[in-house]
Each structure stands twice: as C-alpha cells, then as structure tokens.
Design a protein around this motif. Structure first.
Motif, PDB file in Angstrom:
ATOM      1  N   PHE A  40       0.837  -1.193   0.000  1.00 31.70           N
ATOM      2  CA  PHE A  40       0.000   0.000   0.000  1.00 31.70           C
ATOM      3  C   PHE A  40       0.878   1.251   0.000  1.00 31.70           C
ATOM      4  N   THR A  41       0.494   2.219  -0.810  1.00 34.86           N
ATOM      5  CA  THR A  41       1.200   3.490  -0.874  1.00 34.86           C
ATOM      6  C   THR A  41       0.219   4.636  -0.677  1.00 34.86           C
ATOM      7  N   TYR A  42       0.755   5.761  -0.206  1.00 35.28           N
ATOM      8  CA  TYR A  42      -0.072   6.966  -0.179  1.00 35.28           C
ATOM      9  C   TYR A  42       0.770   8.162  -0.595  1.00 35.28           C
ATOM     10  N   SER A  43       0.090   9.181  -1.084  1.00 34.57           N
ATOM     11  CA  SER A  43       0.745  10.342  -1.687  1.00 34.57           C
ATOM     12  C   SER A  43       0.585  11.565  -0.797  1.00 34.57           C
ATOM     13  N   VAL A  44       1.651  12.361  -0.734  1.00 31.78           N
ATOM     14  CA  VAL A  44       1.670  13.551   0.109  1.00 31.78           C
ATOM     15  C   VAL A  44       2.078  14.757  -0.724  1.00 31.78           C
ATOM     16  N   CYS A  45       1.435  15.877  -0.483  1.00 28.70           N
ATOM     17  CA  CYS A  45       1.816  17.118  -1.145  1.00 28.70           C
ATOM     18  C   CYS A  45       1.791  18.252  -0.124  1.00 28.70           C
ATOM     19  N   ASP A  46       2.937  18.905   0.048  1.00 24.88           N
ATOM     20  CA  ASP A  46       3.000  20.107   0.871  1.00 24.88           C
ATOM     21  C   ASP A  46       3.993  21.068   0.230  1.00 24.88           C
ATOM     22  N   LYS A  47       4.191  22.202   0.850  1.00 25.60           N
ATOM     23  CA  LYS A  47       5.002  23.249   0.210  1.00 25.60           C
ATOM     24  C   LYS A  47       6.455  22.819   0.025  1.00 25.60           C
ATOM     25  N   ASN A  48       6.945  21.991   0.922  1.00 20.58           N
ATOM     26  CA  ASN A  48       8.342  21.591   0.873  1.00 20.58           C
ATOM     27  C   ASN A  48       8.593  20.380  -0.017  1.00 20.58           C
ATOM     28  N   ASN A  49       7.582  19.575  -0.222  1.00 23.81           N
ATOM     29  CA  ASN A  49       7.752  18.362  -1.022  1.00 23.81           C
ATOM     30  C   ASN A  49       6.443  18.086  -1.744  1.00 23.81           C
ATOM     31  N   GLN A  50       6.297  18.653  -2.921  1.00 24.13           N
ATOM     32  CA  GLN A  50       4.996  18.645  -3.573  1.00 24.13           C
ATOM     33  C   GLN A  50       4.620  17.304  -4.180  1.00 24.13           C
ATOM     34  N   LYS A  51       5.571  16.419  -4.353  1.00 25.84           N
ATOM     35  CA  LYS A  51       5.239  15.100  -4.896  1.00 25.84           C
ATOM     36  C   LYS A  51       6.017  14.034  -4.142  1.00 25.84           C
ATOM     37  N   GLN A  52       5.355  13.415  -3.218  1.00 27.50           N
ATOM     38  CA  GLN A  52       6.003  12.395  -2.407  1.00 27.50           C
ATOM     39  C   GLN A  52       5.093  11.179  -2.322  1.00 27.50           C
ATOM     40  N   LEU A  53       5.631  10.022  -2.678  1.00 23.91           N
ATOM     41  CA  LEU A  53       4.903   8.768  -2.605  1.00 23.91           C
ATOM     42  C   LEU A  53       5.536   7.910  -1.520  1.00 23.91           C
ATOM     43  N   LEU A  54       4.744   7.527  -0.522  1.00 26.63           N
ATOM     44  CA  LEU A  54       5.277   6.824   0.636  1.00 26.63           C
ATOM     45  C   LEU A  54       4.765   5.393   0.718  1.00 26.63           C
ATOM     46  N   LYS A  55       5.671   4.473   1.006  1.00 28.68           N
ATOM     47  CA  LYS A  55       5.290   3.105   1.334  1.00 28.68           C
ATOM     48  C   LYS A  55       4.868   3.061   2.786  1.00 28.68           C
ATOM     49  N   THR A  56       4.040   2.099   3.120  1.00 29.04           N
ATOM     50  CA  THR A  56       3.573   2.011   4.503  1.00 29.04           C
ATOM     51  C   THR A  56       3.929   0.666   5.122  1.00 29.04           C
ATOM     52  N   SER A  57       3.983   0.658   6.416  1.00 29.17           N
ATOM     53  CA  SER A  57       4.120  -0.596   7.145  1.00 29.17           C
ATOM     54  C   SER A  57       2.816  -1.373   7.042  1.00 29.17           C
ATOM     55  N   SER A  58       2.912  -2.676   7.258  1.00 26.49           N
ATOM     56  CA  SER A  58       1.721  -3.517   7.144  1.00 26.49           C
ATOM     57  C   SER A  58       1.717  -4.584   8.232  1.00 26.49           C
ATOM     58  N   TYR A  59       0.548  -5.105   8.476  1.00 25.92           N
ATOM     59  CA  TYR A  59       0.345  -6.076   9.550  1.00 25.92           C
ATOM     60  C   TYR A  59       1.094  -7.375   9.282  1.00 25.92           C
ATOM     61  N   PHE A  60       1.016  -7.885   8.056  1.00 31.08           N
ATOM     62  CA  PHE A  60       1.621  -9.181   7.737  1.00 31.08           C
ATOM     63  C   PHE A  60       3.064  -9.073   7.294  1.00 31.08           C
ATOM     64  N   ASP A  61       3.436  -7.930   6.733  1.00 30.52           N
ATOM     65  CA  ASP A  61       4.819  -7.758   6.273  1.00 30.52           C
ATOM     66  C   ASP A  61       5.282  -6.380   6.704  1.00 30.52           C
ATOM     67  N   ASN A  62       5.750  -6.294   7.923  1.00 23.00           N
ATOM     68  CA  ASN A  62       6.122  -5.008   8.493  1.00 23.00           C
ATOM     69  C   ASN A  62       7.508  -4.603   7.986  1.00 23.00           C
ATOM     70  N   GLU A  63       7.523  -4.008   6.782  1.00 22.62           N
ATOM     71  CA  GLU A  63       8.791  -3.742   6.118  1.00 22.62           C
ATOM     72  C   GLU A  63       9.413  -2.419   6.520  1.00 22.62           C
ATOM     73  N   LEU A  64       8.692  -1.577   7.251  1.00 22.27           N
ATOM     74  CA  LEU A  64       9.235  -0.270   7.606  1.00 22.27           C
ATOM     75  C   LEU A  64       9.451  -0.168   9.118  1.00 22.27           C
TER      76      LEU A  64
END
Length: 341
Positions: free
Chosen positions: A317-341
């Motif tokens: 699962f990924t989610y996207s963030v946009c703010d003044k300092n970083n207008q295009k950021q795609l983040l990976k997330t931790s998960s219940y079955f595969d806690n990769e972060l």
C-alpha cells in the motif's frame, strides 16, 4: 476583613484574567508556527489528485474545495477506473459512490449513482442543499440532474467493455489485494482494476480539515452492493479538533469496525496518525482471523498539527503527500503481515 470593595476588585482581576485566558485559548487553536497546508491521498494515483487539491491550498483556499477538486482529477481519468470509465457490476452497469465532509461535521454522500461524471460534486450538493446526508440510486441521479449535472451516455468505456466480456467467461468474483495500485495490477485482461478508490484528506492555511472519497466499488459486484466509501465514519471521517481519515481496500471489512471514525478516536486518545491506523488494522485482522490474508484494508490519517501516517493489512500500500516543501512524495507504509518499515 474581606470588604465589598476588595471583593469587587478581586472579581474584576479574575474577569480580566479569564478574558486574557480566553484570548490565549483562541490563539492556541491556530496552527503552530511553521505548519503549512498539506494534502494526502491513497495510492499512486494520489500524486495526480494531490496536484488538483494543491492548486487551491497553495492560494490559501479552503480544504473542502481542495479535496473536491483533487478527487475530481481521478474521476476524470480513464486509467485508474474511478468514475465512468470503471469496470461494471456483474449485470454490466457502472455504479459510483462518493462522500465528502468539512470542518464543521457537515457531510454528504451518494451511493450506487449512475451516468454522473463527478459523484463527489453531487455528494457536496447533498451536503449543502438537502437536509440529508446520503442519497442513493435513482434518487441520487434525479437529484444530480435537478442540480444541473449532465447525464452521461449509458455506455461502458472500451477498456471496461473488454474486461467485462473477458470476466463473463468465468464470472468469478475474486477481489485482488492492492489492485488499486496500477503498478501492482496483473497484466492479464480481466484481472486489472477489480476495484478502485481515491480517498483524500487535507489541512488548509486556516487550520481546518476536510476529506473526500470516491470510488467505482468492486468490479463485477452484485447489483446493489455498497462498500465503505460513501459511508461517513467508515470510508471517511473528519473531526476538526482531532484529525481526518479515509480508507481503502475491502469495504465490507472497513464497515465492520467503523474504520475511519475508529482511527480518529484513537488519535483523540493521543496516538500518532500511524499508530491510530495500526490499531484499527489490527482490529480488522483479529476479526477476520485466517481470512485476513486474503484481503487488503488500509487507512491514511492526518491530524490537526499536519502530521500524517498510514498503515495497511498487506504490504504494497502506498499513499501520496503534497506540501510546500515536497509537492510530490509517494510513501510506502508498514503492514500487519509484512512489516517492512
């Protein structure tokens, strides 16, 4: 002796102190110094949607206007299958769901609406022009037309028609984990884009939160099936004192735990956005037991201070963030079955 004059003097001082304290309380409700507008949304497609929202936020606009404009970008797209380009239900009809909520607990939604290009905008009209929260089916369509929305042709997109015909060969209903993510979608025609959702929450320059969610729901679903996206408290929830949350994945299991509202309540208790999302995903996993490995559920959350986080049942699962300092950021997330972060 405590004279009347001393009593009046003391109450005058107390009143002044209360007045000063009240002013300080109001000031404290404003965003801390350095906090900027921010928008976050689900999946890779959120990168494009966020830009639509950012055009409003960057000019000092209202979060509510931003989250409507942002997901309209996705509704316009024929690529991710949110909107009229989506795969149909098992009877061959495209039905759309959407919800929207502002900083004052005003909310509106539409469900199982057909032939309307922007269900998110109809949801906002429901919020602003009716005494109701949700309109469904033919009634939602009639309301949309009365508000000036155009009825689009009753026709599947070319891609959806090909996919639907291929699906009819087996008529197997088997949602695929992370199918919303185009990069993760299998190449086999008929498996692509089994369902899709774009959920978005934003904080504006005035410190106000809003959120939106729009979807075509599960492809090849039973006629009349409804997921979490248009349900306030399940697919979307906003509390301007605490935070805003939206969900994606298998809607039935988000509904079971009143997902987005539950995440907000955990943030109210002091948990970070990520930890609050994690708590509710763990609740889903406990309820589903062994079947949890066959589904995806994920939440993204934004708190009053502009801090954001997410957590998913499955990796990818990924989610996207946009703010003044970083207008295009795609983040990976931790998960219940595969806690990769």
């Amino acid at each position: 002796m405590y004279s009347r004059r001393k009593f009046i003097a003391s109450t005058t001082v107390a009143a002044a102190a209360l007045s000063t304290g009240f002013k300080r309380l109001i000031a404290a409700e404003k965003l801390p110094a350095g906090i900027k507008p921010i928008v976050i949304s689900t999946w890779d497609e959120g990168l494009n949607a966020n830009q639509g929202a950012w055009e409003i936020l960057n000019k000092g606009g209202r979060a509510l206007d931003a989250v409507e404009a942002g997901v309209m970008v996705t509704e316009n797209s024929q690529n991710c299958c949110v909107g009229l380009g989506a795969n149909p239900d098992r009877d061959g009809f495209v039905t759309l769901d959407a919800s929207i909520m502002d900083e004052n607990f005003n909310c509106g939604s539409v469900a199982a609406i057909e032939r309307i290009k922007h269900p998110i905008s109809v949801a906002r009209k429901v919020m602003e022009k009716t005494p109701h929260v949700m309109l469904v089916g033919q009634g939602a369509q009639q309301f949309a037309v009365s508000q000036g929305f155009k009825l689009e042709p009753l026709k599947l997109s070319d891609d959806a028609e090909k996919t639907y015909k291929n699906w009819l060969k087996t008529s197997e209903y088997k949602p695929i984990v992370n199918i919303e993510n185009q990069k993760a979608a299998p190449a086999k025609l008929g498996d692509k884009y089994n369902h899709d959702t774009i959920g978005m929450v934003a904080l504006d320059a005035n410190g106000n939160l809003s959120g939106s969610c729009t979807t075509s729901g599960m492809a090849f679903k039973m006629r009349g099936r409804l997921g979490d996206s248009p349900i306030i408290g399940a697919g979307l929830y906003v509390d301007n004192e605490v935070g805003a949350v939206t969900a994606t994945g298998q809607g039935e299991d988000v509904i079971r735990v009143a997902g987005s509202h539950s995440v907000v309540e955990f943030m109210r208790q002091g948990l970070s956005p990520r930890e609050a999302c994690k708590k509710v995903v763990e609740r889903v996993a406990k309820i589903k037991g062994a079947k949890a490995k066959d589904i995806q559920v994920a939440f993204i959350a934004l708190n009053k201070n502009g801090e954001h986080g997410a957590y998913a049942l499955q990796k990818g699962f990924t989610y996207s963030v946009c703010d003044k300092n970083n207008q295009k950021q795609l983040l990976k997330t931790s998960s219940y079955f595969d806690n990769e972060l």
